[in-house]
Each structure stands twice: as C-alpha cells, then as structure tokens.
Design a protein around this motif. Structure first.
Motif, PDB file in Angstrom:
ATOM      1  N   THR A  33       0.811  -1.220   0.000  1.00  0.00           N
ATOM      2  CA  THR A  33       0.000   0.000   0.000  1.00  0.00           C
ATOM      3  C   THR A  33       0.845   1.272   0.000  1.00  0.00           C
ATOM      4  O   THR A  33       0.314   2.359  -0.223  1.00  0.00           O
ATOM      5  CB  THR A  33      -0.933   0.035   1.230  1.00  0.00           C
ATOM      6  OG1 THR A  33      -0.144   0.108   2.432  1.00  0.00           O
ATOM      7  CG2 THR A  33      -1.814  -1.200   1.279  1.00  0.00           C
ATOM      8  N   GLN A  36      -9.626  -5.223   3.658  1.00  0.00           N
ATOM      9  CA  GLN A  36     -10.271  -4.052   4.252  1.00  0.00           C
ATOM     10  C   GLN A  36      -9.927  -3.934   5.733  1.00  0.00           C
ATOM     11  O   GLN A  36      -9.676  -2.839   6.245  1.00  0.00           O
ATOM     12  CB  GLN A  36     -11.797  -4.136   4.072  1.00  0.00           C
ATOM     13  CG  GLN A  36     -12.283  -4.000   2.636  1.00  0.00           C
ATOM     14  CD  GLN A  36     -12.200  -2.561   2.122  1.00  0.00           C
ATOM     15  OE1 GLN A  36     -11.586  -1.698   2.738  1.00  0.00           O
ATOM     16  NE2 GLN A  36     -12.811  -2.330   0.971  1.00  0.00           N
ATOM     17  N   ALA A  83      -7.876  -0.774   7.357  1.00  0.00           N
ATOM     18  CA  ALA A  83      -8.385  -0.010   8.498  1.00  0.00           C
ATOM     19  C   ALA A  83      -7.351   0.034   9.619  1.00  0.00           C
ATOM     20  O   ALA A  83      -7.197   1.056  10.305  1.00  0.00           O
ATOM     21  CB  ALA A  83      -9.685  -0.636   8.998  1.00  0.00           C
ATOM     22  N   ARG A  90      -4.563   2.443   8.678  1.00  0.00           N
ATOM     23  CA  ARG A  90      -5.078   3.812   8.441  1.00  0.00           C
ATOM     24  C   ARG A  90      -4.767   4.308   7.026  1.00  0.00           C
ATOM     25  O   ARG A  90      -4.352   5.436   6.829  1.00  0.00           O
ATOM     26  CB  ARG A  90      -4.503   4.799   9.460  1.00  0.00           C
ATOM     27  CG  ARG A  90      -4.523   4.360  10.906  1.00  0.00           C
ATOM     28  CD  ARG A  90      -5.921   4.260  11.477  1.00  0.00           C
ATOM     29  NE  ARG A  90      -5.886   4.285  12.925  1.00  0.00           N
ATOM     30  CZ  ARG A  90      -5.833   3.210  13.694  1.00  0.00           C
ATOM     31  NH1 ARG A  90      -5.813   2.003  13.133  1.00  0.00           N
ATOM     32  NH2 ARG A  90      -5.808   3.315  15.004  1.00  0.00           N
ATOM     33  N   ARG A  91      -4.981   3.441   6.049  1.00  0.00           N
ATOM     34  CA  ARG A  91      -4.750   3.846   4.655  1.00  0.00           C
ATOM     35  C   ARG A  91      -5.982   3.529   3.816  1.00  0.00           C
ATOM     36  O   ARG A  91      -6.621   2.492   3.998  1.00  0.00           O
ATOM     37  CB  ARG A  91      -3.532   3.119   4.063  1.00  0.00           C
ATOM     38  CG  ARG A  91      -2.190   3.507   4.678  1.00  0.00           C
ATOM     39  CD  ARG A  91      -1.052   2.745   4.019  1.00  0.00           C
ATOM     40  NE  ARG A  91       0.222   2.970   4.663  1.00  0.00           N
ATOM     41  CZ  ARG A  91       1.098   3.918   4.313  1.00  0.00           C
ATOM     42  NH1 ARG A  91       0.814   4.735   3.306  1.00  0.00           N
ATOM     43  NH2 ARG A  91       2.250   4.048   4.952  1.00  0.00           N
ATOM     44  N   ASN A  92      -6.302   4.446   2.913  1.00  0.00           N
ATOM     45  CA  ASN A  92      -7.409   4.244   1.973  1.00  0.00           C
ATOM     46  C   ASN A  92      -6.838   3.801   0.635  1.00  0.00           C
ATOM     47  O   ASN A  92      -6.087   4.545   0.001  1.00  0.00           O
ATOM     48  CB  ASN A  92      -8.218   5.531   1.796  1.00  0.00           C
ATOM     49  CG  ASN A  92      -8.925   5.948   3.076  1.00  0.00           C
ATOM     50  OD1 ASN A  92      -9.500   5.109   3.773  1.00  0.00           O
ATOM     51  ND2 ASN A  92      -8.881   7.233   3.392  1.00  0.00           N
ATOM     52  N   ARG A  93      -7.189   2.604   0.234  1.00  0.00           N
ATOM     53  CA  ARG A  93      -6.727   2.080  -1.041  1.00  0.00           C
ATOM     54  C   ARG A  93      -7.901   1.415  -1.756  1.00  0.00           C
ATOM     55  O   ARG A  93      -8.807   0.883  -1.118  1.00  0.00           O
ATOM     56  CB  ARG A  93      -5.590   1.068  -0.856  1.00  0.00           C
ATOM     57  CG  ARG A  93      -4.319   1.656  -0.265  1.00  0.00           C
ATOM     58  CD  ARG A  93      -3.656   2.632  -1.219  1.00  0.00           C
ATOM     59  NE  ARG A  93      -2.401   3.160  -0.707  1.00  0.00           N
ATOM     60  CZ  ARG A  93      -2.282   4.286  -0.004  1.00  0.00           C
ATOM     61  NH1 ARG A  93      -3.361   5.004   0.292  1.00  0.00           N
ATOM     62  NH2 ARG A  93      -1.100   4.688   0.410  1.00  0.00           N
TER      63      ARG A  93
END
Length: 330
Positions: free
Chosen positions: A169, A224, A228, A231-234
């Motif tokens: 990520t 997912q 979480a 703390r990363r949005n991918r």
C-alpha cells in the motif's frame, strides 16, 4: 530437561513459535535447518544449550537420521510456497515428509507432528496441494500414530500475508488481489504452536486436525480489515483469474530463463490455482477446540504489529489521540 524434540524447519515462521513453546515447557529443542548460522535467533528461547540449531538436508536419509538420534518427538514444519532450484514441491513436501516419518518410525520416536495445510488434495490441479496430500499419505503410511495439523492462512508478527499486502500500500493507490471472493479462516501462529505442543505433550488422538481462527471472511474483507488497521485508503482491485494466470505464467518463465537471477515471489501459476478455492476448516473436521485451544481473533493480534505500516508508524496513534482532544474542545 530430559525430553528432546527435533523440529525440522524450526527457525521458520511457524517452527520458531513451536520451538519457543517446547523450550518453555522444559524440553530440549533441536532445530534442524539448512543454514544453522541463520537460525541463531532460536537459541535465546531457552536456557544455555537448551535450544540448538543443527544442519539438516531433508532430501538426504543420513542427514535426517543424524538430527533425529535420541529424539523423543519430532515436528516437521518444512514447506515451500514456490519451487526454486532443487526445492521442488514433491522433493520437500512429499518425499521429505515421508522420509522424516519413515526414519522416525525406524528410530522408534514416540511422537510425530506433521504440519500440512488446509486444501491438501491428491486430486487437485495444484502441485502445492497435491504434494501436501502426498506428504500426509506417506506420513500416515510410515507413522500411523502421527498428528497432522492443517492450518488455514497463518497470521502473526512475522507473517507474509498481512505484512506483504500492507507493504504494497505504500507504493500505489490500488491494492490488487487475486480471488477477492475466496474465503479464508486465518489462524494465529501461536495457536498452531499450541496445537503442536498439545500433540507432543498430551495424550492426543492421532489423525488430521484442521486449524482455523474464529474469523471467516473473503480475501477482499481481510484486506479491508488490514487497511483499516494501517489507516490507509486504497482501492482494492480484483484481478480476474485468467489475467492472474497469464501474469503467473510470465513470471514463472522469467524465473526459468533467468537461471536463478530472478526468483518469482510475486505470483505463480500454482498460487493462482490455489486462490480459486476457499481455505476453510471443514464442518466435520477435528480442530483447535478438540485440542482444548480457544482460537485467537485477528482483532487481538493485528494491532500489535501492523502499526509499522501506518504513515507515521507508532506515532500515528498519538496524532489521532491529539486530534480527538482538539475536536472535543479540551
């Protein structure tokens, strides 16, 4: 410290946890590995001289017999995810397992624990799964009283599952996965070690035990959960199997023609075949509960090691706490 256990592959991910548990239980531990000088990290698991790494090549009878001399129990944790050089699935996971069981029987070793994997199937189109099944068959043939452990995906501090995808990520807004709907039942590595300890230390019935944790989820949901935690949005991208097969074939060919300069640790055709099937404990299988073990949920362990993949690492939680205080007006 009167009892001795030889652990083949005892410096690896699963083996080191078994070695630590057996040392704490007062056993002498002989860690049989290909490179003892790279296994020195196991020595502090016990008192001075209690845990010793020794050289062994499981493709050689004499080598296997030498490290098994005087052992009261044997554990085989040796396994590979991909074929490299002379380490082929058949040689390591089938013939190697059979050799260990045969020699253990010849030397009248009291107990044998063999670590296999959920999905072992003699009829599978996967070389990995077929070799696992053949290894189990040879173990049962030579050592009928063996305990065979079949874990699902194993997680823990040193795992190559959550850690691997969390590391990916850092370089892209996309997270590609093959078989996003394939379901897994991740099991904590120390629960696997507890199972091995139970089989070695208690009167446990011989046979196959399938090990899975309390969480069952598709590959996509596991990613997912990991995102979480770090703390990363991918964006999770499901790679179709036919595309993954082409990729795996190309990478396998690259490994072959490079003459060892490139090792395909990214994706193999055999791994694509494995990812087509759910990796769950069978409904009628013996499992952790039959060994008196309460499975550990992912939520109890993942926060303890995935924080290193957060932006800001260990300080991320401090920043979040400070932000919450500012927002609350304190």
């Amino acid at each position: 410290m009167t009892q001795l256990v030889t652990i083949f592959g005892g410096s690896g991910f699963v083996g080191r946890y078994i070695a630590r548990r057996m040392a704490k239980a007062g056993w002498r531990v002989r860690v049989a590995v290909r490179r003892p000088n790279q296994a020195l990290h196991v020595k502090p698991y016990g008192a001075v001289g209690q845990v010793e790494p020794v050289f062994c090549n499981i493709r050689d009878d004499a080598s296997v017999q030498a490290v098994m001399q005087g052992a009261d129990a044997v554990v085989n944790c040796v396994g590979i995810l991909g074929e490299v050089g002379r380490n082929r699935f058949d040689a390591v996971q089938a013939e190697g397992a059979g050799r260990i069981a045969r020699i253990a029987a010849q030397l009248q070793v009291a107990r044998l624990v063999h670590v296999s994997a959920i999905g072992a199937d003699a009829q599978s189109d996967s070389l990995y799964q077929r070799s696992k099944a053949e290894g189990e068959a040879q173990v049962i043939q030579h050592f009928p009283g063996a305990v065979i452990l079949r874990p699902s995906i194993i997680f823990g501090v040193e795992d190559q599952f959550f850690n691997r995808f969390a590391a990916m990520t850092r370089f892209s807004p996309f997270l590609p996965v093959v078989g996003a709907d394939t379901r897994f039942q991740p099991v904590y590595v120390d629960d696997v070690a507890k199972a091995a300890e139970a089989a070695l230390s208690r009167d446990i019935a011989a046979g196959v035990y399938e090990l899975g944790g309390p969480d069952r989820a598709p590959f996509r949901d596991l990613m997912q959960t990991m995102l979480a935690e770090i703390r990363r949005n991918r964006i999770i991208v499901n790679v179709p199997f036919f595309v993954a097969g082409i990729m795996g074939r190309a990478l396998d060919i690259a490994q072959m023609v490079s003459l060892g300069l490139f090792t395909n640790t990214i994706l193999t055709r055999d791994q694509v075949r494995n990812l087509r099937r759910d990796n769950l404990v069978s409904d009628d299988a013996l499992g952790l509960s039959d060994l008196g073990i309460v499975p550990t949920p992912m939520s109890a362990v993942l926060p303890s090691y995935l924080w290193i993949h957060r932006q800001g690492g260990q300080y991320k939680a401090i920043h979040e706490s400070a932000e919450q205080l500012r927002n609350s007006g304190h």
